[in-house]
Design an enzyme around this catalytic site. Structure first.
Site, PDB file in Angstrom:
ATOM      1  N   HIS A 195      -2.007  -1.961  16.755  1.00  0.00           N
ATOM      2  CA  HIS A 195      -3.071  -2.711  16.067  1.00  0.00           C
ATOM      3  C   HIS A 195      -4.404  -2.687  16.791  1.00  0.00           C
ATOM      4  O   HIS A 195      -5.408  -3.167  16.244  1.00  0.00           O
ATOM      5  CB  HIS A 195      -2.624  -4.156  15.827  1.00  0.00           C
ATOM      6  CG  HIS A 195      -1.473  -4.259  14.880  1.00  0.00           C
ATOM      7  ND1 HIS A 195      -0.181  -4.469  15.281  1.00  0.00           N
ATOM      8  CD2 HIS A 195      -1.430  -4.120  13.534  1.00  0.00           C
ATOM      9  CE1 HIS A 195       0.623  -4.481  14.234  1.00  0.00           C
ATOM     10  NE2 HIS A 195      -0.106  -4.265  13.150  1.00  0.00           N
ATOM     11  N   HIS A 235       4.074   1.552   2.194  1.00  0.00           N
ATOM     12  CA  HIS A 235       5.265   0.848   1.708  1.00  0.00           C
ATOM     13  C   HIS A 235       5.922   1.644   0.576  1.00  0.00           C
ATOM     14  O   HIS A 235       7.141   1.760   0.500  1.00  0.00           O
ATOM     15  CB  HIS A 235       4.889  -0.545   1.198  1.00  0.00           C
ATOM     16  CG  HIS A 235       4.250  -1.419   2.231  1.00  0.00           C
ATOM     17  ND1 HIS A 235       3.014  -1.987   2.050  1.00  0.00           N
ATOM     18  CD2 HIS A 235       4.653  -1.796   3.464  1.00  0.00           C
ATOM     19  CE1 HIS A 235       2.702  -2.699   3.119  1.00  0.00           C
ATOM     20  NE2 HIS A 235       3.676  -2.594   4.008  1.00  0.00           N
ATOM     21  N   CYS A 241      -2.768  -3.803  22.001  1.00  0.00           N
ATOM     22  CA  CYS A 241      -1.622  -3.305  21.244  1.00  0.00           C
ATOM     23  C   CYS A 241      -1.905  -1.869  20.826  1.00  0.00           C
ATOM     24  O   CYS A 241      -2.928  -1.609  20.186  1.00  0.00           O
ATOM     25  CB  CYS A 241      -1.398  -4.173  20.010  1.00  0.00           C
ATOM     26  SG  CYS A 241      -0.213  -3.437  18.865  1.00  0.00           S
ATOM     27  N   CYS A 300       2.116  -9.195  20.981  1.00  0.00           N
ATOM     28  CA  CYS A 300       1.181  -8.866  19.899  1.00  0.00           C
ATOM     29  C   CYS A 300       1.539  -9.702  18.671  1.00  0.00           C
ATOM     30  O   CYS A 300       2.621  -9.515  18.098  1.00  0.00           O
ATOM     31  CB  CYS A 300       1.227  -7.382  19.520  1.00  0.00           C
ATOM     32  SG  CYS A 300       0.229  -7.069  18.029  1.00  0.00           S
ATOM     33  N   HIS A 316       0.846  -1.199   0.000  1.00  0.00           N
ATOM     34  CA  HIS A 316       0.000   0.000   0.000  1.00  0.00           C
ATOM     35  C   HIS A 316       0.880   1.247   0.000  1.00  0.00           C
ATOM     36  O   HIS A 316       2.114   1.152  -0.081  1.00  0.00           O
ATOM     37  CB  HIS A 316      -0.988  -0.031   1.169  1.00  0.00           C
ATOM     38  CG  HIS A 316      -0.338  -0.149   2.519  1.00  0.00           C
ATOM     39  ND1 HIS A 316       0.337   0.879   3.103  1.00  0.00           N
ATOM     40  CD2 HIS A 316      -0.257  -1.190   3.380  1.00  0.00           C
ATOM     41  CE1 HIS A 316       0.815   0.505   4.273  1.00  0.00           C
ATOM     42  NE2 HIS A 316       0.464  -0.764   4.464  1.00  0.00           N
ATOM     43  N   LYS A 363     -12.653  10.084   5.368  1.00  0.00           N
ATOM     44  CA  LYS A 363     -12.596  10.507   3.960  1.00  0.00           C
ATOM     45  C   LYS A 363     -12.226   9.371   3.019  1.00  0.00           C
ATOM     46  O   LYS A 363     -12.164   9.565   1.829  1.00  0.00           O
ATOM     47  CB  LYS A 363     -11.579  11.634   3.811  1.00  0.00           C
ATOM     48  CG  LYS A 363     -12.041  12.939   4.385  1.00  0.00           C
ATOM     49  CD  LYS A 363     -11.138  14.043   3.896  1.00  0.00           C
ATOM     50  CE  LYS A 363     -11.290  15.276   4.766  1.00  0.00           C
ATOM     51  NZ  LYS A 363     -10.003  15.834   5.155  1.00  0.00           N
ATOM     52  N   CYS A 403       2.260  -7.529  15.485  1.00  0.00           N
ATOM     53  CA  CYS A 403       3.581  -6.869  15.469  1.00  0.00           C
ATOM     54  C   CYS A 403       4.695  -7.908  15.577  1.00  0.00           C
ATOM     55  O   CYS A 403       5.850  -7.586  15.341  1.00  0.00           O
ATOM     56  CB  CYS A 403       3.786  -5.967  16.685  1.00  0.00           C
ATOM     57  SG  CYS A 403       2.751  -4.540  16.850  1.00  0.00           S
ATOM     58  N   LYS A 457     -14.678   5.356  -1.405  1.00  0.00           N
ATOM     59  CA  LYS A 457     -14.112   4.469  -2.424  1.00  0.00           C
ATOM     60  C   LYS A 457     -13.270   5.240  -3.430  1.00  0.00           C
ATOM     61  O   LYS A 457     -12.180   4.845  -3.768  1.00  0.00           O
ATOM     62  CB  LYS A 457     -15.245   3.742  -3.147  1.00  0.00           C
ATOM     63  CG  LYS A 457     -15.406   2.326  -2.678  1.00  0.00           C
ATOM     64  CD  LYS A 457     -16.292   1.580  -3.638  1.00  0.00           C
ATOM     65  CE  LYS A 457     -16.794   0.303  -2.989  1.00  0.00           C
ATOM     66  NZ  LYS A 457     -17.871  -0.266  -3.770  1.00  0.00           N
TER      67      LYS A 457
HETATM   68  O1  ME8 Z   1       6.979  -3.999   9.913  1.00  0.00           O
HETATM   69  N1  ME8 Z   1       3.068   5.542   6.688  1.00  0.00           N
HETATM   70  O2  ME8 Z   1       6.600  -4.831   7.787  1.00  0.00           O
HETATM   71  P1  ME8 Z   1       5.341  -3.968   7.313  1.00  0.00           P
HETATM   72  C1  ME8 Z   1       4.374   5.475   6.411  1.00  0.00           C
HETATM   73  N2  ME8 Z   1       8.219  -6.811   8.227  1.00  0.00           N
HETATM   74  N3  ME8 Z   1       5.043   4.330   6.256  1.00  0.00           N
HETATM   75  C2  ME8 Z   1       4.360   3.189   6.362  1.00  0.00           C
HETATM   76  C3  ME8 Z   1       2.978   3.182   6.641  1.00  0.00           C
HETATM   77  C4  ME8 Z   1       2.325   4.440   6.803  1.00  0.00           C
HETATM   78  N4  ME8 Z   1       1.033   4.547   7.034  1.00  0.00           N
HETATM   79  N5  ME8 Z   1       2.578   1.896   6.670  1.00  0.00           N
HETATM   80  C5  ME8 Z   1       3.673   1.130   6.422  1.00  0.00           C
HETATM   81  C6  ME8 Z   1       7.210  -4.777   9.009  1.00  0.00           C
HETATM   82  N6  ME8 Z   1       4.752   1.904   6.225  1.00  0.00           N
HETATM   83  C7  ME8 Z   1       8.347  -5.761   9.148  1.00  0.00           C
HETATM   84  C8  ME8 Z   1       9.643  -5.004   8.967  1.00  0.00           C
HETATM   85  S1  ME8 Z   1      12.302  -4.912   8.757  1.00  0.00           S
HETATM   86  C9  ME8 Z   1      13.587  -5.882   9.241  1.00  0.00           C
HETATM   87  C10 ME8 Z   1      10.878  -5.853   9.093  1.00  0.00           C
HETATM   88  C11 ME8 Z   1       6.113   1.447   5.903  1.00  0.00           C
HETATM   89  O3  ME8 Z   1       4.879  -4.607   6.048  1.00  0.00           O
HETATM   90  C12 ME8 Z   1       7.103   1.913   6.956  1.00  0.00           C
HETATM   91  O4  ME8 Z   1       8.392   1.831   6.426  1.00  0.00           O
HETATM   92  O5  ME8 Z   1       4.380  -3.815   8.418  1.00  0.00           O
HETATM   93  C13 ME8 Z   1       6.929   0.853   8.027  1.00  0.00           C
HETATM   94  O6  ME8 Z   1       7.999   0.824   8.946  1.00  0.00           O
HETATM   95  C14 ME8 Z   1       6.875  -0.394   7.161  1.00  0.00           C
HETATM   96  O7  ME8 Z   1       6.130   0.023   5.983  1.00  0.00           O
HETATM   97  C15 ME8 Z   1       6.180  -1.560   7.844  1.00  0.00           C
HETATM   98  O8  ME8 Z   1       5.965  -2.572   6.913  1.00  0.00           O
END
Ligand code: ME8
Length: 508
Positions: A149, A23, A146, A128, A20, A298, A131, A301
């Site tokens: 979450h 990422h 958590c 959690c 999303h 907000k 997490c 869709k």
């Molecule tokens: O935590 N705003 O993976 P994850 C900004 N696998 N960045 C965001 C975001 C948001 N709303 N949502 C996600 C994990 N991110 C573990 C990490 S590393 C050794 C293991 C980005 O899929 C941001 O970089 O939950 C966040 O830290 C990461 O996606 C979490 O991705």
């Protein structure tokens, strides 16, 4: 001068759900740094990938009625595809299910144990599963939930191997004292430091009864706790990213590790402690950015669709998404994103400020000088604004200030727009006696546009390549980002770089 090496990483993303905007955000920021360093001539390695083990993936697979391996195989492809769609230039994509990663994790964590940092014990506490985090008392929200979450924590009682994290409180405090820029920005440094000063408890190194993970070589039936396996990707990937070549010496320790604030504890405390325990150097910098916030209300869709990174890219191109995210959400802070704000920046800044500047400049060189930029020195009136710009941008990016650096460049985009208005080349063109002046104005505009386009390359790589080609000066090295550094000859007209978009009917 020897080339410096620059190694930048993103977190590896969980394959329990689809990619999303969040990422995309971290990946784009890392790409900006990688591209900028390539412009400097540095030896660059940019890594991203997927985190495929542990409970978050196992639970999601159970919900979908597939095995964790099947879920990982299906979803990793979507993350792998995301990077090129964003215009990201990662050098490798690591998967933690890769047997080469698994073997290296076993090697490093066995060393940690052999170094005396592991012991057997019983874990009793809150956890959690989303997490995959053993929560300390300070990290538990009301009603044992958590804070991230908002789900109830589970009470775990496990016979595990432990990592002696508590023994690293002092070395970590020393690291933070000696390297005040180890964690950036400052507010996150303070947060991590106060976590350490609040007292560190030992953490599980292994998990019993979980079969989806890296097996513990010295204790069959256990797997390593997913965070150790995941964190180590940054290090292990270097040993197998290039077939037949180990890049570890060349790139470890990492220069910049970008992470969101949700995983601060793992990257600013667990990670350096683990590296010290394994006799490995810690990264130069961990940059902890904020969250993209989307007002739940907000997320209609249509709004949701527009902010789906894939939908935005389809409609506006990856550069527009890159620009918007890096510009609107100050890197390091939280920031709201919305379809409205995106469209406004697209119109006002990309289409008008920059796109129009480019079209007008090329069109006027075409119309008034038969498509050849006049070969005269640029107007010294622009020197004050452009002189130290490349250096200033490099200094900001040395601190991963991707939003600030973009702002510095944009101030000059606006400066050049003012310059056009002030000199009004269309008036000069009507006056034979002003031909020399018109030459200077056109040469300055073309040259200023070229310099800005070189500097914007890390944020707008596709646009930059197109425009530099139209200017006949494809060289986008940082050295070229000085007025007068390259000679523009014949220029080609271009289609609008950021075409006006018809308003989409609201999605049903
Ligand atoms: O935590 N705003 O993976 P994850 C900004 N696998 N960045 C965001 C975001 C948001 N709303 N949502 C996600 C994990 N991110 C573990 C990490 S590393 C050794 C293991 C980005 O899929 C941001 O970089 O939950 C966040 O830290 C990461 O996606 C979490 O991705």
């Amino acid at each position: 001068m020897a080339r410096s090496s620059f190694y930048v990483t993103t977190p590896i993303y969980y394959v329990n759900a689809a990619p999303h905007l969040g990422h995309a955000y971290t990946t784009i920021a890392a790409d900006v740094l990688a591209r900028h360093h390539r412009q400097r001539g540095d030896d660059v390695f940019f890594l991203t990938g997927t985190d495929e083990h542990g409970e978050p993936v196992k639970l999601a697979a159970e919900r979908e009625g597939v095995t964790p391996g099947e879920l990982a195989d299906r979803n990793y492809e979507r993350f792998q595809a995301l990077a090129p769609q964003l215009g990201a230039s990662n050098d490798f994509f690591v998967r933690t299910s890769d047997p080469r990663h698994v073997a290296k994790v076993q090697e490093v964590l066995t060393r940690v144990k052999d170094n005396g940092h592991a012991y057997e014990g019983v874990y009793e506490g809150w956890y959690c599963p989303r997490c995959a985090d053993f929560k300390t008392d300070r990290e538990i929200a009301e009603g044992n939930t958590c804070p991230i979450h908002k789900i109830p924590l589970t009470r775990e009682h496990e016979h595990n191997w432990f990592f002696r994290l508590s023994a690293f409180a002092e070395p970590l405090e020393r690291l933070f004292a000696e390297r005040p820029d180890f964690v950036q920005p400052r507010v996150r440094y303070n947060e991590a430091l106060s976590f350490i000063q609040g007292g560190l408890q030992d953490v599980s190194l292994t998990r019993r009864g979980l079969d989806w993970g890296v097996p513990v070589p010295w204790d069959p039936g256990q797997v390593f706790y997913v965070w150790w396996d995941a964190l180590l990707n940054y290090y292990t990937a270097l040993s197998f990213a290039h077939e037949g070549e180990d890049l570890t010496e060349r790139f470890w320790p990492a220069s910049y590790q970008l992470v969101g604030k949700d995983i601060l504890k793992f990257h600013t405390i667990y990670w350096p402690a683990l590296l010290m325990a394994a006799d490995l150097p810690v990264p130069d910098h961990v940059f902890v950015h904020g969250f993209l916030l989307m007002d739940g209300e907000k997320m209609s869709k249509s709004l949701g669709n527009v902010l789906d990174p894939f939908a935005v890219i389809d409609r506006f191109g990856s550069d527009a998404l890159r620009y918007y995210l890096m510009r609107d959400v100050s890197f390091g802070q939280d920031g709201s994103v919305s379809a409205g704000a995106f469209e406004e920046r697209y119109e006002r800044e990309l289409a008008n400020d920059y796109g129009n500047l480019a079209s007008r400049t090329l069109a006027m060189v075409g119309r008034y000088r038969d498509g050849r930029a006049p070969d005269v020195p640029h107007d010294p009136a622009l020197d004050a604004d452009f002189e130290d710009l490349a250096t200033r941008v490099a200094e900001l990016l040395d601190r991963a200030e991707v939003t600030q650096a973009l702002e510095e460049i944009w101030v000059r985009v606006r400066r050049l727009n003012r310059y056009v208005e002030e000199r009004a080349p269309w008036k000069l063109a009507k006056d034979e006696a002003a031909a020399g002046e018109l030459d200077v104005v056109l040469a300055s505009l073309a040259e200023g546009l070229r310099v800005l386009t070189v500097l914007l390359q890390p944020w707008l790589p596709a646009t930059s390549a197109k425009l530099l080609a139209a200017l006949g000066t494809p060289d986008d090295a940082l050295q070229a980002a000085q007025l007068g550094a390259r000679r523009i000859g014949v220029v080609a007209p271009i289609e609008p770089l950021f075409p006006k978009q018809p308003t989409e009917p609201a999605a049903a």
